[in-house]
Design an enzyme around this catalytic site. Structure first.
Site, short mmCIF file in Angstrom:
data_model
loop_
_atom_site.label_atom_id
_atom_site.label_comp_id
_atom_site.label_asym_id
_atom_site.label_seq_id
_atom_site.Cartn_x
_atom_site.Cartn_y
_atom_site.Cartn_z
N CYS A 125 59.68 -53.74 -37.88
CA CYS A 125 58.62 -53.19 -38.72
C CYS A 125 59.23 -52.79 -40.05
CB CYS A 125 57.99 -51.98 -38.04
SG CYS A 125 56.86 -51.07 -39.13
N CYS A 128 58.95 -48.64 -40.47
CA CYS A 128 59.69 -47.65 -39.66
C CYS A 128 60.96 -48.23 -39.03
CB CYS A 128 58.79 -47.06 -38.58
SG CYS A 128 58.44 -48.19 -37.22
N CYS A 148 58.27 -64.11 -32.09
CA CYS A 148 58.17 -63.83 -30.66
C CYS A 148 58.27 -62.30 -30.50
CB CYS A 148 59.30 -64.54 -29.94
SG CYS A 148 59.21 -64.39 -28.16
FE FE Z 1 56.43 -49.29 -37.74
#
Ligand code: FE
Length: 162
Positions: A125, A128, A148
């Site tokens: 991500c 974060c 994936c």
């Molecule tokens: Fe995140």
């Protein structure tokens, strides 16, 4: 004295500096959301923590979204950042939710992963730093990529307007 040697040395220094700069950019770009591991542990379920923070992998086929066909957006289970559109999900046959591209260029960050004696591209991500899964280059058109992703790293937000 001949000028060749200082010039070669200078070129070598510049090349080293350029490489160093690249490494820094890849490893030190800060995340917008940072928390201590204790804070993440409180926020996440044990399975989400194992995958998102400890780079775990959930079992194929027995996970929430591998065969899920809802219309909407998949968001980061840790911070809620929108990551993938259901339109880009495809059946890869792997037993993990698979997408051919992230929602935007700034949704998912690709990182080198050299664990388990393999060179792979890890997908995290971009807000974060939570581990999502890996990116492979055997996906369908138009990108040829296969993201994936672990279901544990995702939450699903259904499209409201029909
Ligand atoms: Fe995140």
């Amino acid at each position: 004295m001949n000028l060749k040697r200082p010039l070669v040395l200078l070129a070598a220094c510049l090349m080293l500096a350029a490489c160093d700069e690249k490494t820094k950019e890849e490893t030190e770009m800060p995340y917008e959301i940072t928390k201590t591991e204790a804070e993440w542990k409180k926020l996440l379920t044990p399975e989400q923590y194992r995958v998102l923070r400890e780079k775990g992998t959930e079992p194929s086929f027995s996970n929430q979204y591998h065969d899920f066909k809802g219309q909407g957006t998949y968001v980061c289970a840790a911070c809620g950042l929108p990551l993938f559109d259901s339109e880009t999900k495809f059946d890869s046959g792997t037993g993990w939710p698979s997408y051919y591209q992230p929602l935007t260029e700034k949704s998912v960050r690709a990182k080198d992963d050299r664990s388990f004696f393999m060179v792979r591209t890890e997908a995290v991500c971009n807000r974060c730093g939570g581990h999502l899964g890996h990116v492979f280059d055997d996906g369908p058109k138009p990108t040829g990529l296969r993201y994936c992703i672990n279901s544990a790293s995702l939450d699903f937000v259904e499209k409201k307007d029909k």
